[in-house]
Design a protein around this motif. Sequence first.
Motif, PDB file in Angstrom:
ATOM      1  N   ARG A  48      -4.430  -0.994   8.334  1.00 38.12           N
ATOM      2  CA  ARG A  48      -3.182  -1.741   8.140  1.00 38.12           C
ATOM      3  C   ARG A  48      -1.971  -0.815   8.278  1.00 38.12           C
ATOM      4  N   CYS A  49      -2.060   0.360   7.701  1.00 36.21           N
ATOM      5  CA  CYS A  49      -0.970   1.325   7.796  1.00 36.21           C
ATOM      6  C   CYS A  49      -0.735   1.753   9.235  1.00 36.21           C
ATOM      7  N   LEU A  50      -1.802   2.110   9.941  1.00 37.30           N
ATOM      8  CA  LEU A  50      -1.654   2.575  11.317  1.00 37.30           C
ATOM      9  C   LEU A  50      -1.092   1.478  12.221  1.00 37.30           C
ATOM     10  N   ALA A  51      -1.568   0.249  12.027  1.00 37.25           N
ATOM     11  CA  ALA A  51      -1.067  -0.854  12.846  1.00 37.25           C
ATOM     12  C   ALA A  51       0.423  -1.078  12.590  1.00 37.25           C
ATOM     13  N   ALA A  52       0.831  -0.997  11.336  1.00 37.80           N
ATOM     14  CA  ALA A  52       2.244  -1.201  10.994  1.00 37.80           C
ATOM     15  C   ALA A  52       3.111  -0.092  11.566  1.00 37.80           C
ATOM     16  N   ILE A  53       2.627   1.142  11.540  1.00 38.90           N
ATOM     17  CA  ILE A  53       3.411   2.267  12.076  1.00 38.90           C
ATOM     18  C   ILE A  53       3.537   2.169  13.594  1.00 38.90           C
ATOM     19  N   GLU A  54       2.494   1.713  14.239  1.00 41.82           N
ATOM     20  CA  GLU A  54       2.574   1.548  15.691  1.00 41.82           C
ATOM     21  C   GLU A  54       3.574   0.453  16.052  1.00 41.82           C
ATOM     22  N   GLU A  55       3.500  -0.669  15.367  1.00 45.82           N
ATOM     23  CA  GLU A  55       4.421  -1.767  15.652  1.00 45.82           C
ATOM     24  C   GLU A  55       5.858  -1.364  15.345  1.00 45.82           C
ATOM     25  N   ALA A  56       6.057  -0.687  14.231  1.00 50.16           N
ATOM     26  CA  ALA A  56       7.408  -0.264  13.850  1.00 50.16           C
ATOM     27  C   ALA A  56       7.965   0.744  14.849  1.00 50.16           C
ATOM     28  N   GLY A  57       7.121   1.659  15.304  1.00 52.66           N
ATOM     29  CA  GLY A  57       7.570   2.650  16.271  1.00 52.66           C
ATOM     30  C   GLY A  57       8.006   2.030  17.581  1.00 52.66           C
ATOM     31  N   GLU A  58       7.303   0.991  18.004  1.00 56.78           N
ATOM     32  CA  GLU A  58       7.690   0.296  19.243  1.00 56.78           C
ATOM     33  C   GLU A  58       9.001  -0.464  19.049  1.00 56.78           C
ATOM     34  N   THR A 112      -8.746   2.591   1.300  1.00 57.08           N
ATOM     35  CA  THR A 112      -9.897   2.023   2.009  1.00 57.08           C
ATOM     36  C   THR A 112      -9.665   2.064   3.520  1.00 57.08           C
ATOM     37  N   ASP A 113     -10.736   1.862   4.275  1.00 54.68           N
ATOM     38  CA  ASP A 113     -10.606   1.804   5.744  1.00 54.68           C
ATOM     39  C   ASP A 113      -9.643   0.693   6.145  1.00 54.68           C
ATOM     40  N   ALA A 114      -9.730  -0.435   5.454  1.00 55.73           N
ATOM     41  CA  ALA A 114      -8.849  -1.560   5.790  1.00 55.73           C
ATOM     42  C   ALA A 114      -7.392  -1.199   5.542  1.00 55.73           C
ATOM     43  N   GLU A 115      -7.115  -0.500   4.477  1.00 53.73           N
ATOM     44  CA  GLU A 115      -5.737  -0.104   4.175  1.00 53.73           C
ATOM     45  C   GLU A 115      -5.211   0.901   5.188  1.00 53.73           C
ATOM     46  N   ILE A 116      -6.057   1.809   5.619  1.00 55.96           N
ATOM     47  CA  ILE A 116      -5.641   2.775   6.636  1.00 55.96           C
ATOM     48  C   ILE A 116      -5.379   2.057   7.957  1.00 55.96           C
ATOM     49  N   VAL A 131       0.859  -1.181   0.000  1.00 53.87           N
ATOM     50  CA  VAL A 131       0.000   0.000   0.000  1.00 53.87           C
ATOM     51  C   VAL A 131       0.895   1.231   0.000  1.00 53.87           C
ATOM     52  N   VAL A 132       0.638   2.137  -0.929  1.00 49.11           N
ATOM     53  CA  VAL A 132       1.478   3.319  -1.107  1.00 49.11           C
ATOM     54  C   VAL A 132       0.896   4.472  -0.299  1.00 49.11           C
ATOM     55  N   PHE A 133       1.628   4.890   0.752  1.00 45.04           N
ATOM     56  CA  PHE A 133       1.199   6.008   1.577  1.00 45.04           C
ATOM     57  C   PHE A 133       2.170   7.184   1.480  1.00 45.04           C
ATOM     58  N   LEU A 167     -10.792  12.351   0.481  1.00 48.27           N
ATOM     59  CA  LEU A 167      -9.406  12.635   0.869  1.00 48.27           C
ATOM     60  C   LEU A 167      -9.349  13.190   2.280  1.00 48.27           C
ATOM     61  N   TRP A 168     -10.145  14.219   2.569  1.00 50.45           N
ATOM     62  CA  TRP A 168     -10.052  14.858   3.883  1.00 50.45           C
ATOM     63  C   TRP A 168     -10.513  13.924   4.996  1.00 50.45           C
ATOM     64  N   ALA A 169     -11.473  13.048   4.706  1.00 48.68           N
ATOM     65  CA  ALA A 169     -11.896  12.070   5.713  1.00 48.68           C
ATOM     66  C   ALA A 169     -10.754  11.105   6.023  1.00 48.68           C
ATOM     67  N   ASN A 170     -10.043  10.650   5.001  1.00 52.01           N
ATOM     68  CA  ASN A 170      -8.917   9.738   5.215  1.00 52.01           C
ATOM     69  C   ASN A 170      -7.768  10.422   5.935  1.00 52.01           C
ATOM     70  N   VAL A 171      -7.500  11.673   5.586  1.00 47.65           N
ATOM     71  CA  VAL A 171      -6.441  12.434   6.263  1.00 47.65           C
ATOM     72  C   VAL A 171      -6.742  12.548   7.754  1.00 47.65           C
ATOM     73  N   ALA A 172      -7.976  12.890   8.092  1.00 51.17           N
ATOM     74  CA  ALA A 172      -8.350  13.043   9.499  1.00 51.17           C
ATOM     75  C   ALA A 172      -8.210  11.725  10.247  1.00 51.17           C
ATOM     76  N   ARG A 173      -8.581  10.641   9.602  1.00 49.23           N
ATOM     77  CA  ARG A 173      -8.503   9.330  10.251  1.00 49.23           C
ATOM     78  C   ARG A 173      -7.061   8.937  10.538  1.00 49.23           C
ATOM     79  N   VAL A 174      -6.170   9.169   9.570  1.00 45.42           N
ATOM     80  CA  VAL A 174      -4.767   8.824   9.767  1.00 45.42           C
ATOM     81  C   VAL A 174      -4.137   9.732  10.821  1.00 45.42           C
ATOM     82  N   ARG A 175      -4.387  11.023  10.739  1.00 41.89           N
ATOM     83  CA  ARG A 175      -3.819  11.951  11.723  1.00 41.89           C
ATOM     84  C   ARG A 175      -4.270  11.592  13.135  1.00 41.89           C
TER      85      ARG A 175
END
Length: 399
Positions: A384-394, A378-382, A55-57, A305-313
């Motif tokens: 997945r991205c957030l979960a990966a960033i949290e795990e990587a940060g830890e 998609t919601d699923a892709e977001i 997934v390209v973020f 776009l703005w809904a996805n931005v808010a969700r990721v932020r």
Amino acid sequence: MSLQHGHGFDLEARLRERERNGLRRDLSPLDAVAGRADVAADPGCAPPEFDEECVVFGANNYLGLAGDERVAAAAAAAAEDVGTGAGASRLVVGDTVAHRSLERRLAAEKGAERALAFSSGYAANVGTIAALDPDVIFSDELNHASIVDGVRFSGADVVVYDHCDVDSLADAMARRADAASDGESWLVVTDSVFSMDGDVAPLSAICDVADEHGAWTMVDEAHATGVYDGGVVGERDLTERVDVQLGTLSKALGAQGGFVAGSEPLVEHLLNAARSFVFSTGLAPPAAAAAERALDLAPERRDDLWANVARVRDGLEAMGYDVWGDTHVLPVVVGDRDAAVALDERLREAGILAPAIRPPTVPEGTSRLRLAPQATHTDAEIDRCLAAIEEAGEEVGVL
């Protein structure tokens, strides 16, 4: 005395120095440019292997239009009707109906008398600034490299003001006014949306200060075109106050090229004096047609776009990440360059492409991930991205 072959060009040493400083970069080819893609099977690049589609973020394809079938169809039709390339400079025999149609549409989008398409946003900036030939340029310290290079090429006296700091600009202009020669031409140039910090220039206040001194204002809308209605300049009702509007067709519009919009005399001057326009093959007609179609489609994608931005932020801030800016560009600042690179690598292993940005692109101590959610994620892709960033940060130790 004759020079020995290769004297002074030890490129391997330069590459080793980049490696030591953590600044060496490599290409990672993808098989698509939409919000999701497979890493290309190029044995020369040895890309990481993913168990599933990545997934390209980190792309600038904010509205997901680079992968839209309607945009692709417009490009294909233009290729068949007009040709795959312009074939020459537009001042020779490379001017086509596709260019003229796009420029009319861009002028309407920007509320300008006329627009001129360039082969890239970089060409638009360097060509325009040099062709205006100002005596003095006031430039935001974080302006894009294409603006910086245009300023250098112009030969003007350059005054760099603090990032998005109107008081700094006003002080600089007041000091310069004390020593100004009669009839000096002044240009204030700034990005609207800054691509690495994700913030927006205070354009109205900048116009106020410029007006006080009779200076022209030039705004690069590269990261705002398509995302905002008429760009930030249009959204803030500043069309009549900004003398030169630039933009790109290669980010939210998903095509390729750049443009300038403004008065009739401005465009007439540029098509005669901007060397990057005069001496360059015209924009490829399929790119022109794709960009024009994307302009029509952009409004239907903005809410997503703005809904996805808010969700990721919201997700990143809930984890404790430091997220800068207030736009669709989300800089996740971790400070240390090695930590940023480590996050990038772990995310790639998880099938998420969110690039680390390091000096010299950003100042020392502000290395970051640059996240750019797309309208088509998609919601699923977001998730997945957030979960990966949290795990990587830890794992890296930044959370």
